[in-house]
Design an enzyme around this catalytic site. Structure first.
Site, PDB file in Angstrom:
ATOM      1  N   TYR A   1      66.725  89.570  58.600  1.00  0.00           N
ATOM      2  CA  TYR A   1      67.974  90.331  58.696  1.00  0.00           C
ATOM      3  C   TYR A   1      69.177  89.552  58.179  1.00  0.00           C
ATOM      4  O   TYR A   1      70.260  90.111  58.077  1.00  0.00           O
ATOM      5  CB  TYR A   1      68.224  90.760  60.146  1.00  0.00           C
ATOM      6  CG  TYR A   1      67.199  91.761  60.612  1.00  0.00           C
ATOM      7  CD1 TYR A   1      67.485  93.110  60.640  1.00  0.00           C
ATOM      8  CD2 TYR A   1      65.929  91.353  60.978  1.00  0.00           C
ATOM      9  CE1 TYR A   1      66.539  94.033  61.038  1.00  0.00           C
ATOM     10  CE2 TYR A   1      64.964  92.265  61.370  1.00  0.00           C
ATOM     11  CZ  TYR A   1      65.279  93.605  61.403  1.00  0.00           C
ATOM     12  OH  TYR A   1      64.339  94.512  61.791  1.00  0.00           O
TER      13      TYR A   1
ATOM     14  N   LYS B   1      53.644  84.582  63.836  1.00  0.00           N
ATOM     15  CA  LYS B   1      52.575  84.593  62.831  1.00  0.00           C
ATOM     16  C   LYS B   1      52.445  83.152  62.339  1.00  0.00           C
ATOM     17  O   LYS B   1      52.573  82.861  61.143  1.00  0.00           O
ATOM     18  CB  LYS B   1      52.972  85.583  61.706  1.00  0.00           C
ATOM     19  CG  LYS B   1      51.909  85.857  60.666  1.00  0.00           C
ATOM     20  CD  LYS B   1      50.822  86.811  61.134  1.00  0.00           C
ATOM     21  CE  LYS B   1      49.729  86.936  60.081  1.00  0.00           C
ATOM     22  NZ  LYS B   1      48.533  87.654  60.586  1.00  0.00           N
TER      23      LYS B   1
ATOM     24  N   ASP C   1      50.017  90.549  64.936  1.00  0.00           N
ATOM     25  CA  ASP C   1      49.074  91.652  64.696  1.00  0.00           C
ATOM     26  C   ASP C   1      48.213  91.897  65.941  1.00  0.00           C
ATOM     27  O   ASP C   1      48.016  93.038  66.363  1.00  0.00           O
ATOM     28  CB  ASP C   1      48.213  91.397  63.437  1.00  0.00           C
ATOM     29  CG  ASP C   1      47.734  89.960  63.307  1.00  0.00           C
ATOM     30  OD1 ASP C   1      48.124  89.105  64.136  1.00  0.00           O
ATOM     31  OD2 ASP C   1      46.957  89.676  62.377  1.00  0.00           O
TER      32      ASP C   1
ATOM     33  N   ASP D   1      61.683  94.003  66.342  1.00  0.00           N
ATOM     34  CA  ASP D   1      62.144  95.329  65.938  1.00  0.00           C
ATOM     35  C   ASP D   1      60.968  96.310  65.926  1.00  0.00           C
ATOM     36  O   ASP D   1      61.013  97.385  66.528  1.00  0.00           O
ATOM     37  CB  ASP D   1      62.788  95.233  64.543  1.00  0.00           C
ATOM     38  CG  ASP D   1      63.313  96.571  64.049  1.00  0.00           C
ATOM     39  OD1 ASP D   1      63.583  97.452  64.883  1.00  0.00           O
ATOM     40  OD2 ASP D   1      63.451  96.730  62.814  1.00  0.00           O
TER      41      ASP D   1
ATOM     42  N   ASP E   1      59.509  99.430  69.119  1.00  0.00           N
ATOM     43  CA  ASP E   1      59.275 100.868  68.938  1.00  0.00           C
ATOM     44  C   ASP E   1      57.891 101.229  69.489  1.00  0.00           C
ATOM     45  O   ASP E   1      57.704 102.291  70.089  1.00  0.00           O
ATOM     46  CB  ASP E   1      59.368 101.282  67.456  1.00  0.00           C
ATOM     47  CG  ASP E   1      60.789 101.702  67.059  1.00  0.00           C
ATOM     48  OD1 ASP E   1      61.743 101.062  67.556  1.00  0.00           O
ATOM     49  OD2 ASP E   1      60.936 102.662  66.275  1.00  0.00           O
TER      50      ASP E   1
HETATM   51  C1  IPM Z   1      66.984  98.677  66.014  1.00  0.00           C
HETATM   52  C2  IPM Z   1      67.173  99.367  64.706  1.00  0.00           C
HETATM   53  C3  IPM Z   1      68.068  98.533  63.800  1.00  0.00           C
HETATM   54  C4  IPM Z   1      67.377  97.208  63.585  1.00  0.00           C
HETATM   55  C5  IPM Z   1      68.409  99.211  62.471  1.00  0.00           C
HETATM   56  C6  IPM Z   1      69.112 100.522  62.667  1.00  0.00           C
HETATM   57  C7  IPM Z   1      69.199  98.324  61.571  1.00  0.00           C
HETATM   58  O1  IPM Z   1      65.956  99.636  64.128  1.00  0.00           O
HETATM   59  O2  IPM Z   1      67.991  98.416  66.707  1.00  0.00           O
HETATM   60  O3  IPM Z   1      65.852  98.390  66.384  1.00  0.00           O
HETATM   61  O4  IPM Z   1      66.557  97.055  62.702  1.00  0.00           O
HETATM   62  O5  IPM Z   1      67.667  96.288  64.335  1.00  0.00           O
HETATM   63 MG    MG Z   2      64.305  99.247  65.393  1.00  0.00          MG
END
Ligand code: IPM
Ligand code: MG
Length: 380
Positions: A144, A202, A234, A258, A262
């Site tokens: 990032y 990793k 992984d 990140d 999710d």
């Molecule tokens: C998150 C989102 C952000 C990230 C995006 C929107 C830049 O996916 O907060 O997880 O990658 O951090």
């Molecule tokens: Mg995210």
């Protein structure tokens, strides 16, 4: 009585629907436990950029620096079916998040993966007794960092580079944050109640991850009461789904965190249930993990619970920072109310109407906020 200045940045899409619910809940908490909030709201994001050519108002940044905490919704908008972008190709609005995360040095992105009773996991038959860990994602480096480039040969884009940076300082402070959190949380993993910090990397391949793990080992020495645990990223994707009860606190470099959070959201009933805190030594910003969801925006369909739980995390952080018991009490009230509403099962947005709840009529975003407010009023 102390007044807390909270900057509110709803952003785009469903951010504008869920953040008002979180503010509504904070106001109810304020009344219930006698906390005084001043909310200072700024528009921001892709839609604001289309109107003004700016991603957020110029004075917003300074106000964030003078605030006690920041509550953020989501950014990202679409026009004619395409994401709104800046001339340099970045998603319009993304610089708001990154200005806050990088500019305020919010190095720990704390993402609880907690399944509440009354919410079936989307991925496993395991229940709320098994899914309760905290992911700590490094938040200021890795892929990032804005060191990137695109080269063309003639007319054609030919080569793209994103540089992945891991530093000693960046790794050390987030890993120490994770160990301290593990001790403070004090409950251990659901499986065996052992305090455990899992290092996800990793390091079988990447130099940055080798450094990250080396620093993990160094910091772990300071915490003999916490079990060391290692997982390649992984493998972690599978282990999180198959054996979520093994985890207590998990720490990883930015991008793995990140992606895996999710996946974590799916364990806890979807993105509508996943809150987060971006925390530094001086400042902090709280947001739902979900994005602006233009596909369901403006229809009162979005689940406000992630944003409401982000407000709860904000109160917990204010408690730690200012040692104000009222903030602690406020956070407890929010969680209790959320739990009650979920377990009763009748009021829930469409994303939670599945499995045993598939016959429930989906509620509107604001109806969910309203019943949580009512619960808070009843609790006191
Ligand atoms: C998150 C989102 C952000 C990230 C995006 C929107 C830049 O996916 O907060 O997880 O990658 O951090
Ligand atoms: Mg995210």
């Amino acid at each position: 009585m102390r007044k807390y200045r909270i900057v509110v940045l709803p952003g785009d899409g469903v951010g504008k629907e869920v953040i008002p619910e979180a503010v509504k809940v904070l106001k109810a908490v304020g009344e219930a436990v006698d906390l005084d909030f001043e909310f200072i709201e700024f528009p921001c994001g892709g839609e604001y950029y289309l109107k003004t050519g700016l991603e957020w108002p110029e004075e917003a940044w300074q106000t964030c620096k003078e605030s006690d905490a920041i509550l953020f919704g989501a950014v990202g908008w679409v026009k004619n079916g395409k994401p709104v972008r800046l001339p340099n190709g970045d998603l319009a609005g993304s610089n708001v998040i990154f200005s806050l995360r990088f500019g305020l040095d919010l190095y720990a992105n704390v993402r609880p993966v907690k399944l509440y009773p009354g919410v079936p996991s989307l991925l496993t038959y395991k229940d709320s007794e098994h899914i309760d860990f905290v992911f700590v994602r490094e938040n200021t480096e890795d892929i990032y960092v804005p060191i990137r480039g695109m080269l063309s040969r003639g007319e054609e884009k030919e080569l793209a580079i994103d540089v992945r940076v891991i530093t000693r300082k960046g790794a050390e402070r987030v890993i120490r944050y994770a160990f301290n959190l593990c001790v403070k949380r004090g409950k251990g993993a659901p499986l065996d109640r052992k305090l455990r910090v899992t290092c996800v990397d990793k390091s079988n391949l990447l130099r940055g991850c080798q450094l990250f793990r080396e620093i993990y080992n160094m910091v772990a020495e300071e915490f003999p009461q916490v079990e060391k645990d290692y997982m390649y990223v992984d493998t972690m994707a599978m282990q999180m789904v198959c054996f979520p009860e093994k985890f207590d606190v998990v720490v990883s470099p930015n991008m793995f965190g990140d992606i895996l959070t999710d996946l974590g959201a799916a364990l806890q009933g979807g993105l509508g249930m996943a809150p987060s805190g971006n925390i530094g030594d001086k400042y902090a910003m709280f947001e739902p993990v979900h994005g602006s969801s233009p596909d369901i925006a403006g229809q009162e369909k979005a689940n406000p619970i992630a944003a409401i739980l982000a407000a709860k995390m904000m109160l917990e952080w204010l408690f730690e920072k200012r040692n104000d018991q009222k903030c602690k009490k406020g956070a407890e009230l929010i969680e209790k109310a959320v739990k009650k509403v979920l377990i009763e099962g009748k009021i829930r947005t469409f994303d939670l109407c599945y499995g045993p709840y598939s016959n429930v009529k989906p509620s509107k975003t604001s109806e969910v906020g309203d019943v949580i407010v009512e619960e808070i009023k009843h609790e006191v």
